[in-house]
Design an enzyme around this catalytic site. Structure first.
Site, PDB file in Angstrom:
ATOM      1  N   LYS A  39       1.283  -7.631  -7.645  1.00 53.04           N
ATOM      2  CA  LYS A  39       0.090  -7.593  -6.787  1.00 53.04           C
ATOM      3  C   LYS A  39      -0.701  -6.319  -7.061  1.00 53.04           C
ATOM      4  CE  LYS A  39      -0.018  -6.562  -2.142  1.00 53.04           C
ATOM      5  NZ  LYS A  39      -1.185  -5.766  -1.731  1.00 53.04           N
ATOM      6  N   ASP A  66      -5.532  -8.726  -4.768  1.00 54.85           N
ATOM      7  CA  ASP A  66      -5.665  -8.735  -3.303  1.00 54.85           C
ATOM      8  C   ASP A  66      -6.895  -7.932  -2.873  1.00 54.85           C
ATOM      9  OD1 ASP A  66      -5.175  -8.956  -0.609  1.00 54.85           O
ATOM     10  OD2 ASP A  66      -3.517  -7.522  -0.583  1.00 54.85           O
ATOM     11  N   LYS A  68      -9.250  -9.202  -0.538  1.00 56.42           N
ATOM     12  CA  LYS A  68      -9.663  -9.590   0.831  1.00 56.42           C
ATOM     13  C   LYS A  68     -11.177  -9.733   0.947  1.00 56.42           C
ATOM     14  CE  LYS A  68      -5.616  -7.475   3.008  1.00 56.42           C
ATOM     15  NZ  LYS A  68      -4.962  -6.805   1.875  1.00 56.42           N
ATOM     16  N   ILE A  72     -21.298 -13.189   2.629  1.00 57.80           N
ATOM     17  CA  ILE A  72     -21.914 -14.503   2.795  1.00 57.80           C
ATOM     18  C   ILE A  72     -21.305 -15.455   1.752  1.00 57.80           C
ATOM     19  CG2 ILE A  72     -24.064 -13.636   3.823  1.00 57.80           C
ATOM     20  CD1 ILE A  72     -25.355 -13.979   1.031  1.00 57.80           C
ATOM     21  N   THR A 128      -2.821  -6.267  10.178  1.00 60.34           N
ATOM     22  CA  THR A 128      -1.706  -5.757  10.988  1.00 60.34           C
ATOM     23  C   THR A 128      -2.002  -4.359  11.529  1.00 60.34           C
ATOM     24  OG1 THR A 128      -0.644  -5.209   8.916  1.00 60.34           O
ATOM     25  CG2 THR A 128       0.208  -7.119  10.096  1.00 60.34           C
ATOM     26  N   GLY A 218       7.043  -4.052  -1.952  1.00 63.79           N
ATOM     27  CA  GLY A 218       6.571  -2.848  -2.635  1.00 63.79           C
ATOM     28  C   GLY A 218       7.693  -1.860  -2.827  1.00 63.79           C
ATOM     29  N   ARG A 219       7.728  -0.864  -1.945  1.00 65.02           N
ATOM     30  CA  ARG A 219       8.630   0.276  -2.133  1.00 65.02           C
ATOM     31  C   ARG A 219      10.116  -0.039  -2.312  1.00 65.02           C
ATOM     32  NH1 ARG A 219       5.471   3.163   2.596  1.00 65.02           N
ATOM     33  NH2 ARG A 219       5.214   0.940   2.998  1.00 65.02           N
TER      34      ARG A 219
HETATM   35  O1  C5P Z   1       5.871  -0.901   0.058  1.00 66.47           O
HETATM   36  P1  C5P Z   1       5.763  -2.107   0.934  1.00 66.47           P
HETATM   37  O2  C5P Z   1       6.845  -3.137   0.688  1.00 66.47           O
HETATM   38  O3  C5P Z   1       5.612  -1.751   2.386  1.00 66.47           O
HETATM   39  O4  C5P Z   1       4.384  -2.781   0.477  1.00 66.47           O
HETATM   40  C1  C5P Z   1       3.876  -3.912   1.097  1.00 66.47           C
HETATM   41  C2  C5P Z   1       2.595  -4.356   0.465  1.00 66.47           C
HETATM   42  O5  C5P Z   1       2.027  -5.394   1.262  1.00 66.47           O
HETATM   43  C3  C5P Z   1       1.503  -3.292   0.344  1.00 66.47           C
HETATM   44  O6  C5P Z   1       0.755  -3.585  -0.850  1.00 66.47           O
HETATM   45  C4  C5P Z   1       0.657  -3.516   1.566  1.00 66.47           C
HETATM   46  O7  C5P Z   1      -0.687  -3.149   1.388  1.00 66.47           O
HETATM   47  C5  C5P Z   1       0.745  -5.029   1.726  1.00 66.47           C
HETATM   48  N1  C5P Z   1       0.487  -5.477   3.079  1.00 66.47           N
HETATM   49  C6  C5P Z   1       1.268  -5.095   4.172  1.00 66.47           C
HETATM   50  N2  C5P Z   1       0.996  -5.584   5.422  1.00 66.47           N
HETATM   51  C7  C5P Z   1      -0.007  -6.435   5.591  1.00 66.47           C
HETATM   52  C8  C5P Z   1      -0.775  -6.849   4.522  1.00 66.47           C
HETATM   53  C9  C5P Z   1      -0.487  -6.349   3.261  1.00 66.47           C
HETATM   54  O8  C5P Z   1       2.188  -4.324   4.032  1.00 66.47           O
HETATM   55  N3  C5P Z   1      -0.236  -6.927   6.789  1.00 66.47           N
END
Ligand code: C5P
Length: 243
Positions: A39, A66, A68, A72, A128, A218-219
């Protein structure tokens, strides 16, 4: 999309590359041949552009761009069509743009895909980072959970293929959208992983058991001592899930 129950575990895991371009490419090289999805968010994309997406495509990845989108219908239609052309396999737009905007986007995605497989399109409902108080500030007076369901239902009306959601909302949204919708959930932490700044976290298995088609991680992978091992153990966990 195909029925979410039929996806292979490795196809469900999307790795969020929230880091420098150089580190993202290094990590993608390490995971090449194992992981299938990456992503790219707006921070990297706005700096590195379409050529950067191509590098991951050339390594064999499917790319979730991503951005978002929210504008229009005519603008979103043009923008999302271009994202398909540069190789996006999964794309996001704000549901609050309305059915007309989302339907225009969906039409543009299908036209740009031509005879090829159309990318997965996802609606973003309530960020969120927002709660009932911040929704109130912009004139939305129903609770966040109700607003999420209302907006998610609009994706179906527009023909958009799915939504981004918290793992904790996935079950309700799966019932609303059916087995062929994509439900993509971030906020994933394998048991024992650091939560970081995420609050309503869930394990990979929980998310998929409750209706997620894909999980964004992610992490727990990108900061792991051994990212390949971390990816593999998440896939292994998903192999145990019965749905
Ligand atoms: O590192 P981590 O697992 O927290 O990363 C989650 C990913 O999902 C990030 O790219 C974050 O921007 C994305 N994301 C999120 N919560 C959301 C929408 C997207 O953590 N509601």
């Amino acid at each position: 999309m195909q029925n979410y129950k039929e996806l292979e575990p490795a196809d469900r895991v999307i790795i969020a590359l929230d880091m420098s371009a150089e580190d993202a490419l290094d990590l993608a090289e390490k995971l090449q041949g194992e992981a299938r999805w990456v992503k790219i968010g707006m921070t990297l994309f706005y700096k590195e552009g379409p050529a950067f997406i191509r590098k991951f495509k050339d390594m064999g990845y499917k790319v979730f761009i991503d951005l978002k989108l929210y504008d229009i219908p005519h603008q979103v239609q043009g923008a999302i069509g271009n994202l398909v052309t540069i190789g996006g396999d999964m794309l996001t737009m704000h549901t609050s743009g309305g059915v007309e905007m989302m339907a225009a986007a969906q039409k543009a995605v299908e036209a740009a895909a031509g005879d090829g497989q159309a990318p997965i399109t996802l609606g973003v409902t309530v960020l969120t980072s927002m709660d009932d108080a911040t929704l109130n500030e912009i004139g939305v007076n129903r609770p966040a959970a109700q607003q999420v369901s209302l907006l998610a239902a609009l994706t179906k009306a527009a023909g958009v293929t799915g939504v981004v959601s918290s793992p904790w909302e996935a079950e309700e949204l799966r019932a609303l959208l059916g087995d062929y919708a994509a439900i993509v959930t971030p906020g994933i932490r394998p048991a024992g992983a650091a939560a970081g700044d995420q609050k309503r976290i869930a394990t990979p298995a929980f998310a998929v058991e409750h209706g997620a088609s894909h999980i964004v991680v992610g992490r727990p992978i990108t900061k792991a001592e051994d990212p390949v091992e971390s990816f593999r153990s998440i896939v292994k966990e998903l192999e145990t899930v019965q749905i």
